[in-house]
Motif scaffolding. Structure first.
Motif, PDB file in Angstrom:
ATOM      1  N   SER A  22      37.134  20.779  -9.107  1.00 14.43           N
ATOM      2  CA  SER A  22      36.806  19.787 -10.132  1.00 14.43           C
ATOM      3  C   SER A  22      35.953  18.661  -9.557  1.00 14.43           C
ATOM      4  O   SER A  22      34.956  18.256 -10.156  1.00 14.43           O
ATOM      5  N   CYS A  23      36.351  18.142  -8.389  1.00 13.74           N
ATOM      6  CA  CYS A  23      35.577  17.073  -7.750  1.00 13.74           C
ATOM      7  C   CYS A  23      34.174  17.550  -7.380  1.00 13.74           C
ATOM      8  O   CYS A  23      33.184  16.839  -7.582  1.00 13.74           O
ATOM      9  N   ARG A  24      34.086  18.760  -6.830  1.00 15.81           N
ATOM     10  CA  ARG A  24      32.784  19.277  -6.419  1.00 15.81           C
ATOM     11  C   ARG A  24      31.857  19.431  -7.619  1.00 15.81           C
ATOM     12  O   ARG A  24      30.678  19.078  -7.564  1.00 15.81           O
ATOM     13  N   ASN A  25      32.390  19.957  -8.714  1.00 17.20           N
ATOM     14  CA  ASN A  25      31.565  20.148  -9.906  1.00 17.20           C
ATOM     15  C   ASN A  25      31.058  18.821 -10.455  1.00 17.20           C
ATOM     16  O   ASN A  25      29.898  18.690 -10.847  1.00 17.20           O
ATOM     17  N   VAL A  26      31.956  17.833 -10.494  1.00 18.06           N
ATOM     18  CA  VAL A  26      31.577  16.513 -11.006  1.00 18.06           C
ATOM     19  C   VAL A  26      30.517  15.877 -10.115  1.00 18.06           C
ATOM     20  O   VAL A  26      29.512  15.336 -10.596  1.00 18.06           O
ATOM     21  N   LEU A  27      30.731  15.933  -8.813  1.00 16.15           N
ATOM     22  CA  LEU A  27      29.777  15.330  -7.884  1.00 16.15           C
ATOM     23  C   LEU A  27      28.418  16.014  -7.970  1.00 16.15           C
ATOM     24  O   LEU A  27      27.367  15.346  -7.980  1.00 16.15           O
ATOM     25  N   THR A  28      28.412  17.326  -8.024  1.00 18.48           N
ATOM     26  CA  THR A  28      27.141  18.059  -8.115  1.00 18.48           C
ATOM     27  C   THR A  28      26.410  17.716  -9.401  1.00 18.48           C
ATOM     28  O   THR A  28      25.189  17.493  -9.400  1.00 18.48           O
ATOM     29  N   PHE A  29      27.147  17.666 -10.498  1.00 20.45           N
ATOM     30  CA  PHE A  29      26.540  17.376 -11.798  1.00 20.45           C
ATOM     31  C   PHE A  29      25.943  15.967 -11.841  1.00 20.45           C
ATOM     32  O   PHE A  29      24.803  15.770 -12.272  1.00 20.45           O
ATOM     33  N   ILE A  30      26.702  14.978 -11.374  1.00 16.26           N
ATOM     34  CA  ILE A  30      26.241  13.588 -11.490  1.00 16.26           C
ATOM     35  C   ILE A  30      25.108  13.294 -10.522  1.00 16.26           C
ATOM     36  O   ILE A  30      24.095  12.690 -10.900  1.00 16.26           O
ATOM     37  N   THR A  31      25.257  13.695  -9.269  1.00 17.04           N
ATOM     38  CA  THR A  31      24.217  13.364  -8.285  1.00 17.04           C
ATOM     39  C   THR A  31      22.893  14.045  -8.593  1.00 17.04           C
ATOM     40  O   THR A  31      21.830  13.567  -8.168  1.00 17.04           O
ATOM     41  N   ALA A  32      22.934  15.158  -9.332  1.00 17.44           N
ATOM     42  CA  ALA A  32      21.698  15.860  -9.683  1.00 17.44           C
ATOM     43  C   ALA A  32      21.123  15.404 -11.013  1.00 17.44           C
ATOM     44  O   ALA A  32      19.997  15.785 -11.362  1.00 17.44           O
ATOM     45  N   HIS A  33      21.866  14.591 -11.748  1.00 17.49           N
ATOM     46  CA  HIS A  33      21.430  14.208 -13.090  1.00 17.49           C
ATOM     47  C   HIS A  33      20.362  13.121 -13.016  1.00 17.49           C
ATOM     48  O   HIS A  33      20.458  12.176 -12.227  1.00 17.49           O
ATOM     49  N   ASP A  34      19.343  13.237 -13.851  1.00 24.04           N
ATOM     50  CA  ASP A  34      18.223  12.290 -13.838  1.00 24.04           C
ATOM     51  C   ASP A  34      18.673  10.873 -14.180  1.00 24.04           C
ATOM     52  O   ASP A  34      18.158   9.897 -13.614  1.00 24.04           O
ATOM     53  N   ASP A  35      19.617  10.746 -15.114  1.00 20.77           N
ATOM     54  CA  ASP A  35      20.074   9.400 -15.499  1.00 20.77           C
ATOM     55  C   ASP A  35      20.695   8.672 -14.310  1.00 20.77           C
ATOM     56  O   ASP A  35      20.465   7.471 -14.107  1.00 20.77           O
ATOM     57  N   PHE A  36      21.502   9.396 -13.533  1.00 22.58           N
ATOM     58  CA  PHE A  36      22.105   8.778 -12.354  1.00 22.58           C
ATOM     59  C   PHE A  36      21.048   8.429 -11.317  1.00 22.58           C
ATOM     60  O   PHE A  36      21.077   7.342 -10.723  1.00 22.58           O
ATOM     61  N   LYS A  37      20.126   9.327 -11.092  1.00 26.76           N
ATOM     62  CA  LYS A  37      19.082   9.063 -10.110  1.00 26.76           C
ATOM     63  C   LYS A  37      18.274   7.825 -10.476  1.00 26.76           C
ATOM     64  O   LYS A  37      17.954   6.991  -9.626  1.00 26.76           O
TER      65      LYS A  37
END
Length: 735
Positions: A22-37
């Motif tokens: 769960s943590c890995r999926n969340v981290l991968t999703f957020i760090t790769a998301h354009d809005d977060f970047k």
């Protein structure tokens, strides 16, 4: 402690989050998301740019909002989790429109959380998590833990973690906000300076009143690199926020804060026994960004209990509904009505709570709150006291019952029943082993410390006590009745010490109460025995429960620190209560004098929280070197009949302190020196005296050479300016 340790303890992030799917999926999703970047890039760009006032707030809010929004999309909350639980407070002074604009552009209605701006009419008691933002030299205001116990992480000192990992600049263990060694309520093995946390709401030198505006005043001002704000000041400010949480009459167990200083982030945890501070996290690094996301991941999943809201009946509804109803709608910030019309069940009786009659703002310690109530079964009025005393201490209810048993067992003691508090019911809520407090206690007990010290976490419980409603001594307008109350307190206190062997240990203005019978007679009652101890325990215990304690400015003037609490210390406190009453209060409200008294009250330095205990000791020491006419000049006109009392007791204590001082001075003995033979003619002529062997001077510390005792007080307090007061028991002190 290290940020990873902090997050596992407080935010419940998995210890093996690298392996948690769960943590890995969340981290991968957020760090790769354009809005977060985009949000992160904008934040880091403004951090590296030139300092401008209020520049960081929109970008910090934006970063929070984006991460929380993405978490809401990717990580559905568990079934039954209240989506309105998390309320974030961004401390903003002005201009709030900067933050408002960012929030509006992010469409906050689509988010599960609420961003609360303090000047939008929301009570501080509604807020769950506070974010403090500063703009100084990178990380310069974050707690470094230089003088505090620090917990090793993987064998490394967190204060030195910067050398080992770029994600940790500076570091902390668990620290007091004023930079001194922390953990008030527990004890470290090395002697440490006592910090200015106390029952009058004094935190590191500043007074905090109910719903203090100071809790918000400094939070919204972004600072440039020239800002003189020190680490101590900012940590004190964070302690203010935590104190508002823990003192805001909601049944909170702890408070969690996040502190931003440019790209450095630090997490802080406060409960009534310890202050824990994480090492700093650097958002300019990948590891720091990961820890920040994991912090919000854990924060949004916390239960109300893990967020600090005690699971006591409808305490959670009280926070989310009652606070908004009475503070926001009224628009007056009337904290006295935060409990109004709430119901509480104790020992099969239901009590409807009314207005708060007393609140003791505090961070570490009991933080007592007294609320008026009506018992549903008979409509009688009582008071409910909510406090967090040390769990290992003998409960107040048992001490009072012990005293009443002695009084009821022998007719000669029956008189004292009119002077004892009457407890109706009580309820204790102990620490849950699985709670944050339980985990923190266990972790601190087994942790390895950077300097080899140990730390004892002091367990506290939530205690609810229902008792008879008493009256404050300041409500009396007759000097004779006030004098009668003081004489009653002196005699009842002596009886408690002699017969059931109980020492009060906390006589203060708020604890000297009275009741009135049907004939209008007043009876003094020493209330609030939370800090009281059995005399046998004081003589046998070596821990903090036997040491000198009290409430500033009624705290005793010890000649040494870490000394055992004695009977005469309570007599000294009683004198200070009398002194403060007759000098800082007036029963005759003459307009001009009363206004001057309010604007410039005497002995104001005794209430100055910027003083350490040692400085307060010296301040009180100087008081005993004053002239008697100065003391008389401080007494309010409405208390003119008390002048003889005050001057006599002042002299009694001054003589006692002088005797002790003389006994401590080194006195040369005859065998220690011989006279120069050349001085014999002067000796023979009588100009010099022959050395005489002198015995070492000693003073009874229990009474300061017989000066400070029940009898010295009693002999002068049986009458007031010729008016004979009623003596409840002549045999006291002769049992």
């Amino acid at each position: 402690m290290h940020a990873k340790q902090f997050m596992e303890l407080v935010f419940r992030t998995p210890a093996n989050w690298q392996e948690d799917s769960s943590c890995r999926n969340v981290l991968t999703f957020i760090t790769a998301h354009d809005d977060f970047k985009k949000a992160l890039k904008s934040f880091l760009q403004v951090v590296k740019g030139p300092g401008t006032e209020h520049r960081l707030y929109p970008f910090v809010v934006s970063l929070y909002a984006v991460v929380l929004k993405l978490l809401d999309q990717r990580d559905p909350l568990p079934d039954g989790h209240d989506r309105q639980t998390l309320k974030l407070a961004f401390s903003v002074n002005d201009p709030t429109e900067l933050v408002d604009g960012v929030i509006n552009r992010l469409s906050p209605e689509s988010l599960f959380h609420s961003f609360c701006i303090h000047d939008k009419g929301l009570s501080f008691s509604n807020l769950i998590h506070v974010v403090e933002v500063r703009d100084t030299n990178a990380g310069s205001t974050l707690c470094r833990g230089d003088n505090d116990p620090r917990i090793l992480h993987e064998g490394l000192d967190p204060r030195l973690a910067k050398q080992a990992s770029p994600a940790n600049s500076g570091g902390a263990g668990f620290a007091a906000s004023d930079g001194t060694t922390a953990g008030m309520g527990g004890s470290a093995s090395r002697k440490r300076k006592r910090t200015d946390y106390d029952a009058e709401g004094l935190i590191s030198g500043r007074k905090i009143g109910p719903q203090s505006k100071e809790a918000f005043s400094a939070g919204g001002e972004a600072q440039n690199t020239e800002d003189p704000l020190t680490q101590v000041d900012l940590q004190t400010q964070c302690a203010r926020y935590a104190m508002e949480h823990l003192s805001d009459v909601i049944l909170r167990s702890h408070s969690i804060l996040t502190l931003f200083d440019r790209d450095q982030v630090q997490f802080e945890y406060f409960d009534r026994s310890v202050i824990a501070v994480s090492s700093a996290v650097d958002l300019s690094t990948e590891e720091g960004q990961t820890l920040f996301i994991l912090m919000l991941y854990g924060l949004r999943r916390l239960s109300p209990e893990d967020l600090g809201l005690r699971n006591v009946q409808d305490a959670w509804n009280l926070c989310t509904e009652s606070a908004s109803k009475h503070v926001v709608e009224n628009g007056s910030g009337d904290w006295r009505r935060l409990f109004y019309d709430r119901r509480m069940e104790i020992e099969n009786e239901t009590y409807t709570l009314k207005e708060i009659v007393f609140r003791e703002p505090g961070l570490i310690g009991r933080s007592t709150c007294v609320v008026g109530s009506i018992r549903s079964s008979d409509e009688k009025r009582f008071v409910v006291k909510i406090s967090c005393p040390t769990a290992t201490r003998v409960p107040e209810t048992k001490l009072i019952q012990r005293a009443r048993n002695y009084a009821e067992a022998d007719e000669k003691h029956a008189w004292v029943l009119n002077h004892l508090p009457n407890m109706i019911a009580s309820k204790d809520v102990m620490i849950d082993e699985k709670s944050v407090q339980g985990r923190m206690r266990d972790f601190l007990s087994r942790a390895d410390y950077a300097d080899g010290k140990t730390y004892n976490y002091e367990d506290r419980c939530l205690r609810l006590c229902v008792s008879e409603e008493l009256h404050a001594i300041t409500s009396l307008t007759s000097q004779h009745k006030i004098a009668q109350v003081f004489l009653d307190i002196l005699q009842t206190h002596k009886w408690l010490y002699d017969v059931p062997k109980i020492l009060h240990r906390d006589l203060s203005a708020s604890n000297i109460m009275f009741r009135v019978d049907e004939a209008g007679n007043v009876y003094g009652v020493p209330n609030d025995l939370d800090l009281a101890s059995l005399v046998s325990d004081l003589e046998s215990e070596s821990g903090s429960t036997s040491l000198l304690t009290g409430t500033p400015p009624f705290l005793q003037k010890p000649h040494k620190f870490n000394v055992r609490h004695l009977y005469r210390h309570d007599l000294e406190s009683l004198f200070y209560v009398l002194l403060m009453l007759v000098c800082r209060h007036d029963i005759v409200h003459r307009d001009k004098y009363y206004q001057e008294l309010r604007e410039n009250p005497p002995f104001e330095e005794w209430f100055d929280g910027r003083q350490s205990w040692a400085e307060l000791h010296r301040t009180k020491g100087r008081f005993y070197w004053n002239r008697s006419d100065f003391i008389e000049s401080c007494i309010a006109p409405g208390f003119n009949e008390f002048k003889e009392w005050v001057i006599f007791l002042w002299k009694v204590l001054a003589r006692g302190f002088l005797k002790r001082r003389e006994a401590e001075m080194w006195r040369p003995q005859a065998e220690d020196f011989t006279i120069d033979e050349r001085l014999y003619p002067a000796l023979k002529a009588g100009h010099l005296k022959e050395p005489v062997m002198k015995a070492k001077l000693t003073v009874d510390n229990e009474t300061l050479g017989g000066e400070v005792s029940y009898w010295t007080f009693f002999q002068h307090m049986t009458q007031l300016n010729g008016y004979l007061l009623e003596i409840r028991c002549l045999e006291l002190g002769m049992y």
